[in-house]
Design a protein around this motif. Structure first.
Motif, PDB file in Angstrom:
ATOM      1  N   MET A 233       1.055  -1.318  -0.158  1.00 24.38           N
ATOM      2  CA  MET A 233      -0.047   0.143  -0.060  1.00 24.38           C
ATOM      3  C   MET A 233       0.856   1.043  -0.144  1.00 24.38           C
ATOM      4  N   MET A 234       1.675   0.992   0.951  1.00 27.43           N
ATOM      5  CA  MET A 234       3.201   2.524   0.698  1.00 27.43           C
ATOM      6  C   MET A 234       3.759   2.263  -0.809  1.00 27.43           C
ATOM      7  N   CYS A 235       3.688   1.935  -1.427  1.00 25.49           N
ATOM      8  CA  CYS A 235       4.609   1.935  -3.456  1.00 25.49           C
ATOM      9  C   CYS A 235       3.449   2.106  -3.309  1.00 25.49           C
ATOM     10  N   PHE A 236       2.171   1.553  -3.327  1.00 25.82           N
ATOM     11  CA  PHE A 236       1.158   2.481  -3.950  1.00 25.82           C
ATOM     12  C   PHE A 236       1.074   4.016  -3.604  1.00 25.82           C
ATOM     13  N   ALA A 237       1.289   4.427  -2.718  1.00 19.95           N
ATOM     14  CA  ALA A 237       0.486   5.579  -2.262  1.00 19.95           C
ATOM     15  C   ALA A 237       1.923   6.460  -2.816  1.00 19.95           C
ATOM     16  N   ALA A 238       2.895   6.101  -2.779  1.00 20.68           N
ATOM     17  CA  ALA A 238       4.242   6.682  -3.764  1.00 20.68           C
ATOM     18  C   ALA A 238       3.544   7.075  -5.422  1.00 20.68           C
ATOM     19  N   THR A 239       3.834   5.987  -5.748  1.00 26.69           N
ATOM     20  CA  THR A 239       3.237   6.173  -7.074  1.00 26.69           C
ATOM     21  C   THR A 239       2.545   6.701  -7.536  1.00 26.69           C
ATOM     22  N   SER A 240       0.990   6.886  -6.621  1.00 33.50           N
ATOM     23  CA  SER A 240      -0.298   7.984  -7.164  1.00 33.50           C
ATOM     24  C   SER A 240       0.530   9.597  -6.745  1.00 33.50           C
ATOM     25  N   VAL A 241       1.475   9.473  -5.003  1.00 37.25           N
ATOM     26  CA  VAL A 241       1.731  11.007  -4.710  1.00 37.25           C
ATOM     27  C   VAL A 241       3.360  11.269  -6.609  1.00 37.25           C
ATOM     28  N   GLY A 242       3.617  10.482  -6.339  1.00 38.16           N
ATOM     29  CA  GLY A 242       4.066  10.884  -7.944  1.00 38.16           C
ATOM     30  C   GLY A 242       3.779  11.224  -8.703  1.00 38.16           C
ATOM     31  N   ALA A 243       2.456  11.012  -9.343  1.00 35.84           N
ATOM     32  CA  ALA A 243       1.798  10.659 -10.224  1.00 35.84           C
ATOM     33  C   ALA A 243       1.007  12.639  -9.973  1.00 35.84           C
ATOM     34  N   PHE A 244       1.276  12.648  -8.704  1.00 39.17           N
ATOM     35  CA  PHE A 244       0.438  14.002  -8.386  1.00 39.17           C
ATOM     36  C   PHE A 244       0.558  15.514  -8.266  1.00 39.17           C
ATOM     37  N   TYR A 245       1.919  15.024  -7.768  1.00 38.33           N
ATOM     38  CA  TYR A 245       2.946  16.283  -8.062  1.00 38.33           C
ATOM     39  C   TYR A 245       3.137  16.249  -9.917  1.00 38.33           C
ATOM     40  N   HIS A 246       3.709  14.946 -10.957  1.00 29.67           N
ATOM     41  CA  HIS A 246       3.830  15.499 -12.168  1.00 29.67           C
ATOM     42  C   HIS A 246       2.574  15.801 -12.274  1.00 29.67           C
ATOM     43  N   HIS A 247       1.708  15.997 -12.398  1.00 31.45           N
ATOM     44  CA  HIS A 247       0.609  16.283 -13.222  1.00 31.45           C
ATOM     45  C   HIS A 247      -0.191  18.115 -12.883  1.00 31.45           C
ATOM     46  N   PHE A 248      -0.095  17.451 -10.991  1.00 29.69           N
ATOM     47  CA  PHE A 248      -0.336  19.412 -10.186  1.00 29.69           C
ATOM     48  C   PHE A 248       0.489  19.794  -9.963  1.00 29.69           C
ATOM     49  N   MET A 249       1.525  19.355 -10.127  1.00 29.51           N
ATOM     50  CA  MET A 249       2.364  20.668  -9.893  1.00 29.51           C
ATOM     51  C   MET A 249       3.480  20.757 -10.044  1.00 29.51           C
ATOM     52  N   GLY A 250       3.645  19.308 -11.441  1.00 35.49           N
ATOM     53  CA  GLY A 250       5.306  19.857 -12.894  1.00 35.49           C
ATOM     54  C   GLY A 250       5.607  19.619 -12.185  1.00 35.49           C
ATOM     55  N   TRP A 251       5.753  18.704 -11.307  1.00 33.50           N
ATOM     56  CA  TRP A 251       7.701  18.033 -10.451  1.00 33.50           C
ATOM     57  C   TRP A 251       7.749  16.923 -10.685  1.00 33.50           C
ATOM     58  N   LYS A 252       8.790  16.574 -11.950  1.00 28.34           N
ATOM     59  CA  LYS A 252       8.829  15.127 -12.421  1.00 28.34           C
ATOM     60  C   LYS A 252       9.973  14.798 -11.819  1.00 28.34           C
ATOM     61  N   SER A 253       9.617  13.533 -11.610  1.00 26.00           N
ATOM     62  CA  SER A 253      11.194  12.898 -10.612  1.00 26.00           C
ATOM     63  C   SER A 253      12.237  12.572 -11.698  1.00 26.00           C
ATOM     64  N   PRO A 254      12.979  11.891 -11.186  1.00 20.53           N
ATOM     65  CA  PRO A 254      13.458  12.252 -10.129  1.00 20.53           C
ATOM     66  C   PRO A 254      13.591  12.463  -8.775  1.00 20.53           C
ATOM     67  N   HIS A 255      13.130  12.070  -7.285  1.00 20.41           N
ATOM     68  CA  HIS A 255      12.993  13.125  -6.544  1.00 20.41           C
ATOM     69  C   HIS A 255      13.578  13.100  -5.844  1.00 20.41           C
ATOM     70  N   ALA A 256      14.010  14.036  -4.936  1.00 24.83           N
ATOM     71  CA  ALA A 256      15.209  14.035  -3.686  1.00 24.83           C
ATOM     72  C   ALA A 256      13.996  13.172  -3.068  1.00 24.83           C
ATOM     73  N   PHE A 257      15.485  12.361  -2.106  1.00 28.88           N
ATOM     74  CA  PHE A 257      15.493  11.092  -1.320  1.00 28.88           C
ATOM     75  C   PHE A 257      14.555  11.313   0.025  1.00 28.88           C
ATOM     76  N   LEU A 258      14.398  12.536   0.406  1.00 31.35           N
ATOM     77  CA  LEU A 258      13.646  12.893   1.524  1.00 31.35           C
ATOM     78  C   LEU A 258      12.099  13.032   1.415  1.00 31.35           C
ATOM     79  N   SER A 259      11.942  13.246  -0.124  1.00 27.74           N
ATOM     80  CA  SER A 259      10.693  13.898  -0.545  1.00 27.74           C
ATOM     81  C   SER A 259       9.259  12.650   0.022  1.00 27.74           C
ATOM     82  N   LEU A 260       8.623  13.360   0.134  1.00 31.62           N
ATOM     83  CA  LEU A 260       7.127  12.281   0.450  1.00 31.62           C
ATOM     84  C   LEU A 260       7.145  10.600  -0.925  1.00 31.62           C
ATOM     85  N   PRO A 261       6.853  11.139  -2.328  1.00 31.73           N
ATOM     86  CA  PRO A 261       6.816   9.935  -2.243  1.00 31.73           C
ATOM     87  C   PRO A 261       7.557   8.985  -2.417  1.00 31.73           C
ATOM     88  N   VAL A 262       9.485   8.914  -2.181  1.00 34.28           N
ATOM     89  CA  VAL A 262      10.355   8.691  -2.324  1.00 34.28           C
ATOM     90  C   VAL A 262      10.538   7.367  -1.002  1.00 34.28           C
TER      91      VAL A 262
END
Ligand code: SF4
Ligand code: SF4
Length: 367
Positions: A233-262
């Motif tokens: 479930m945490m891995c699924f949440a990581a992917t969902s947060v990453g998708a949210f960042y990409h589409h709504f915040m314009g933040w593309k992966s790879p993200h910093a180690f201490l970021s929420l999705p990582v």
């Protein structure tokens, strides 16, 4: 098969009639109290009870009528066989039920072909040198595998898996309806079933744990299941947060180690590795008496696939700034693709059917 019923169903009915007279195991799990609500056992009843069984093996080790007694009571093994038959019977589309027959081979083949496909597509669509050239900075992953391909493969395969499992769930729910028919689904039973699922209460063996390895009690299998479930479930949440960042915040992966999705992906991956490796170990050393041997191949293969997905995900994090990132990304995404494609025809469906069995059980208690 005899008539329209399998040999396992006929055998389960014989065993439940003996258990219903004995009732020694009433406090072990949800199965025996549900059994006592019935005087006769239809095929649907037995499928429901089999999916309610969490295979803790407590009743096998407690039973005075277990083999070599002539009654030969072995509820966990018989119910495991019925569960596998129900996965095949209610699979969607119907013909895909055959995929459960040689499940270990299917899962392994899907993993091999999916990884090969992703590697070949990457080499066909990009300069092959990109697979071994270090990529850094924003959008590094998408310079190896184009964004449209990554999202397209994930959405189509995951969407198909959800749809197929949803159709299977509807077919199962209708097919195992008790004689009185379906009851409306209300909040109380839903909440009770949710607590049962989230705590895996039925793997508690009435409080003292399961017979994971032999006739001694332990909570290892329950804890390992928790690690696997919450890690997933945490891995699924990581992917969902990453998708949210990409589409709504314009933040593309790879993200910093201490970021929420990582962070979600890292700790989820660690839990998933521990859970799957631990459950593989339990399967290897457990007493084979109450185990349905012909199902083991598919169970080993799915645990191994989940372990490979989580371990390649962690490796990807470790080497993402090196020239090995491209190949590792392709392998990781190939394994994820294989997982989604085989999910409706693998041991993963047990979560859906067991959840529905817990819901029906809660409905019966709220009568
Ligand atoms: S499994 Fe054995 S001990 Fe338990 S209720 Fe059935 S017959 Fe009785
Ligand atoms: S194996 Fe465990 S969960 Fe299954 S019927 Fe026996 S006691 Fe219940």
């Amino acid at each position: 098969m005899t008539g329209t019923e399998s040999e396992a169903t006929i055998e389960a009915r014989r065993q439940m009639e003996i258990c219903n007279a004995c009732r020694y195991c009433e406090g072990y799990c949800a199965v025996f109290p549900a059994m006592t609500l019935r005087r006769e056992f239809t095929t649907g009843d037995l499928t429901h009870l089999a999916n309610l069984c969490h295979s803790c093996k407590g009743c096998y080790h407690a039973c005075q009528y277990a083999p070599p007694h002539p009654f030969g009571i072995n509820v966990p093994e018989t119910f495991a066989t019925i569960r596998a038959e129900s996965y095949a019977e209610y699979a969607w589309p119907q013909g895909m039920g055959r995929a459960f027959e040689r499940n270990g081979t299917l899962v392994s083949l899907a993993a091999f072909l999916s990884v090969t496909l992703v590697l070949l597509l990457t080499m066909a669509l990009q300069d092959p040198a990109i697979l071994y050239t270090a990529q850094t900075g924003t959008g590094a992953f998408f310079r190896v595998i184009p964004y449209w391909l990554m999202v397209g493969m994930a959405s189509l395969s995951f969407g198909y898996a959800l749809f197929a499992m949803g159709m299977g769930a509807v077919r199962y729910w209708r097919g195992t309806a008790p004689g009185a028919g379906q009851k409306p689904i209300t909040a109380g039973p839903v909440a009770e079933a949710a607590v049962d699922i989230l705590t895996l209460r039925n793997l508690g063996g009435g409080g003292h744990g399961c017979n994971d390895l032999d006739d001694s009690f332990a909570q290892a299998r329950r804890h390992l299941h928790h690690a696997m479930f919450y890690g997933f479930m945490m891995c699924f949440a990581a992917t969902s947060v990453g998708a949210f960042y990409h589409h709504f915040m314009g933040w593309k992966s790879p993200h910093a180690f201490l970021s929420l999705p990582v962070q979600l992906g890292t700790w989820g991956g660690v839990l998933l590795c521990i859970g799957t490796a631990g459950l593989l170990w339990v399967k290897t050393v457990t007493d084979p008496g109450p185990v349905a041997k012909r199902l083991l191949g598919g169970e080993y293969a799915m645990l191994a696939l989940l372990f490979l997905i989580s371990s390649t995900g962690l490796l990807l994090l470790a080497i993402r700034h090196t020239g090995a990132m491209g190949v590792m990304l392709a392998i990781h995404l190939g394994l994820v693709l294989a997982f989604f494609l085989v999910m409706p025809y693998s041991k993963m469906v047990h979560g859906v059917y067991r959840g529905l069995a817990l819901l029906r059980n809660a409905q019966e208690k709220h009568k």
